[in-house]
Motif scaffolding. Structure first.
Motif, PDB file in Angstrom:
ATOM      1  N   HIS A 171       0.813  -1.203   0.000  1.00  0.00           N
ATOM      2  CA  HIS A 171       0.000   0.000   0.000  1.00  0.00           C
ATOM      3  C   HIS A 171       0.855   1.265   0.000  1.00  0.00           C
ATOM      4  CE1 HIS A 171      -2.680  -3.154   1.570  1.00  0.00           C
ATOM      5  NE2 HIS A 171      -3.528  -2.559   0.768  1.00  0.00           N
ATOM      6  N   ASP A 172       2.077   1.148  -0.461  1.00  0.00           N
ATOM      7  CA  ASP A 172       2.993   2.284  -0.512  1.00  0.00           C
ATOM      8  C   ASP A 172       2.656   3.137  -1.736  1.00  0.00           C
ATOM      9  OD1 ASP A 172       5.057   4.073  -0.560  1.00  0.00           O
ATOM     10  OD2 ASP A 172       6.649   2.576  -0.735  1.00  0.00           O
ATOM     11  N   PRO A 173       2.219   4.363  -1.545  1.00  0.00           N
ATOM     12  CA  PRO A 173       1.859   5.211  -2.679  1.00  0.00           C
ATOM     13  C   PRO A 173       3.072   5.764  -3.428  1.00  0.00           C
ATOM     14  CG  PRO A 173       1.622   6.440  -0.652  1.00  0.00           C
ATOM     15  CD  PRO A 173       1.974   5.029  -0.264  1.00  0.00           C
ATOM     16  N   GLU A 174       4.258   5.520  -2.908  1.00  0.00           N
ATOM     17  CA  GLU A 174       5.470   6.093  -3.493  1.00  0.00           C
ATOM     18  C   GLU A 174       6.010   5.315  -4.685  1.00  0.00           C
ATOM     19  OE1 GLU A 174       6.797   9.046  -2.676  1.00  0.00           O
ATOM     20  OE2 GLU A 174       5.037   9.209  -1.397  1.00  0.00           O
ATOM     21  N   GLY A 175       5.502   4.151  -4.962  1.00  0.00           N
ATOM     22  CA  GLY A 175       6.044   3.438  -6.117  1.00  0.00           C
ATOM     23  C   GLY A 175       5.777   1.951  -6.054  1.00  0.00           C
ATOM     24  N   THR A 176       6.641   1.206  -6.726  1.00  0.00           N
ATOM     25  CA  THR A 176       6.458  -0.233  -6.838  1.00  0.00           C
ATOM     26  C   THR A 176       6.729  -0.922  -5.510  1.00  0.00           C
ATOM     27  OG1 THR A 176       8.743  -0.554  -7.535  1.00  0.00           O
ATOM     28  CG2 THR A 176       7.100  -0.256  -9.270  1.00  0.00           C
ATOM     29  N   THR A 177       6.167  -2.089  -5.358  1.00  0.00           N
ATOM     30  CA  THR A 177       6.332  -2.838  -4.123  1.00  0.00           C
ATOM     31  C   THR A 177       7.588  -3.691  -4.178  1.00  0.00           C
ATOM     32  OG1 THR A 177       5.115  -4.748  -4.924  1.00  0.00           O
ATOM     33  CG2 THR A 177       3.825  -2.990  -3.875  1.00  0.00           C
ATOM     34  N   ILE A 178       8.071  -4.071  -3.000  1.00  0.00           N
ATOM     35  CA  ILE A 178       9.219  -4.976  -2.937  1.00  0.00           C
ATOM     36  C   ILE A 178       8.861  -6.296  -3.608  1.00  0.00           C
ATOM     37  CG2 ILE A 178      10.698  -6.314  -1.389  1.00  0.00           C
ATOM     38  CD1 ILE A 178      10.605  -3.937   0.552  1.00  0.00           C
ATOM     39  N   ALA A 179       7.635  -6.762  -3.388  1.00  0.00           N
ATOM     40  CA  ALA A 179       7.196  -8.020  -3.993  1.00  0.00           C
ATOM     41  C   ALA A 179       7.217  -7.928  -5.513  1.00  0.00           C
ATOM     42  CB  ALA A 179       5.793  -8.382  -3.509  1.00  0.00           C
ATOM     43  N   PHE A 180       6.792  -6.792  -6.058  1.00  0.00           N
ATOM     44  CA  PHE A 180       6.805  -6.607  -7.507  1.00  0.00           C
ATOM     45  C   PHE A 180       8.237  -6.613  -8.028  1.00  0.00           C
ATOM     46  CE2 PHE A 180       7.173  -3.804 -11.210  1.00  0.00           C
ATOM     47  CZ  PHE A 180       6.311  -4.448 -12.085  1.00  0.00           C
ATOM     48  N   GLU A 181       9.118  -5.873  -7.359  1.00  0.00           N
ATOM     49  CA  GLU A 181      10.523  -5.813  -7.769  1.00  0.00           C
ATOM     50  C   GLU A 181      11.163  -7.200  -7.706  1.00  0.00           C
ATOM     51  OE1 GLU A 181      12.194  -3.322  -9.066  1.00  0.00           O
ATOM     52  OE2 GLU A 181      10.618  -1.838  -8.818  1.00  0.00           O
ATOM     53  N   ARG A 182      10.874  -7.933  -6.640  1.00  0.00           N
ATOM     54  CA  ARG A 182      11.418  -9.285  -6.487  1.00  0.00           C
ATOM     55  C   ARG A 182      10.915 -10.181  -7.616  1.00  0.00           C
ATOM     56  NH1 ARG A 182       9.746 -10.612  -1.340  1.00  0.00           N
ATOM     57  NH2 ARG A 182       7.870 -11.496  -2.216  1.00  0.00           N
ATOM     58  N   SER A 183       9.663 -10.041  -7.965  1.00  0.00           N
ATOM     59  CA  SER A 183       9.086 -10.821  -9.059  1.00  0.00           C
ATOM     60  C   SER A 183       9.750 -10.490 -10.392  1.00  0.00           C
ATOM     61  CB  SER A 183       7.585 -10.555  -9.140  1.00  0.00           C
ATOM     62  OG  SER A 183       7.025 -11.210 -10.234  1.00  0.00           O
ATOM     63  N   GLN A 184       9.964  -9.199 -10.629  1.00  0.00           N
ATOM     64  CA  GLN A 184      10.617  -8.768 -11.874  1.00  0.00           C
ATOM     65  C   GLN A 184      12.038  -9.322 -11.969  1.00  0.00           C
ATOM     66  OE1 GLN A 184       7.851  -7.843 -13.537  1.00  0.00           O
ATOM     67  NE2 GLN A 184       9.079  -6.284 -14.493  1.00  0.00           N
ATOM     68  N   VAL A 185      12.794  -9.201 -10.902  1.00  0.00           N
ATOM     69  CA  VAL A 185      14.181  -9.687 -10.906  1.00  0.00           C
ATOM     70  C   VAL A 185      14.187 -11.216 -11.013  1.00  0.00           C
ATOM     71  CG1 VAL A 185      16.322  -9.850  -9.576  1.00  0.00           C
ATOM     72  CG2 VAL A 185      15.122  -7.680  -9.744  1.00  0.00           C
ATOM     73  N   GLY A 186      13.238 -11.868 -10.374  1.00  0.00           N
ATOM     74  CA  GLY A 186      13.132 -13.326 -10.481  1.00  0.00           C
ATOM     75  C   GLY A 186      12.926 -13.768 -11.916  1.00  0.00           C
ATOM     76  N   ALA A 187      12.102 -13.042 -12.649  1.00  0.00           N
ATOM     77  CA  ALA A 187      11.872 -13.353 -14.065  1.00  0.00           C
ATOM     78  C   ALA A 187      13.154 -13.160 -14.870  1.00  0.00           C
ATOM     79  CB  ALA A 187      10.751 -12.491 -14.619  1.00  0.00           C
ATOM     80  N   LEU A 188      13.890 -12.106 -14.568  1.00  0.00           N
ATOM     81  CA  LEU A 188      15.158 -11.861 -15.272  1.00  0.00           C
ATOM     82  C   LEU A 188      16.183 -12.943 -14.949  1.00  0.00           C
ATOM     83  CD1 LEU A 188      15.420  -7.982 -14.870  1.00  0.00           C
ATOM     84  CD2 LEU A 188      14.828  -9.268 -16.946  1.00  0.00           C
TER      85      LEU A 188
END
Length: 114
Positions: A42-59
């Protein structure tokens, strides 16, 4: 063939380095999420840690697949089959191999596998 081996070895080294960097980034996201009790969903400042982790996991998965492709190309080179399409047996054009050193298929076969 020496140029082919050098190009593949360079591609392999680049991929191994990228994979190591990505795995380090992934570990960083995992550690950051363990040490924080913040509700980043619910952080209005940007992407979530979970989203970033998911993106890096895909890479990471993409880099692992690339490493497997390069290793397979090195095996084809050792077997004298590098530059030969694994599907139809046609010669893979030099330009394609220059752009994608680990290419296993000619353009026609690669375009039909999508």
């Amino acid at each position: 063939m020496t140029g082919d081996r050098a190009r593949l070895e360079e591609e392999r080294l680049r991929t191994v380095r990228r994979l190591a960097d990505l795995r380090g980034d992934y570990r960083g996201f995992v550690e950051a999420s363990k040490d924080s009790n913040a509700d980043d969903e619910h952080d209005p400042e940007g992407t979530t840690i979970a989203f970033e982790r998911s993106q890096v996991g895909a890479l990471v998965r993409q880099a692992e697949a690339q490493l497997e492709e390069v290793d397979a190309a090195l095996a084809r080179l050792a077997a004298g089959r590098y530059g030969v399409c694994v599907d139809c047996g046609a010669t893979i054009p030099a330009g394609r191999l220059e752009a994608r050193p680990a290419a296993a298929r000619c353009v026609a076969c690669a375009s039909t596998r999508r």
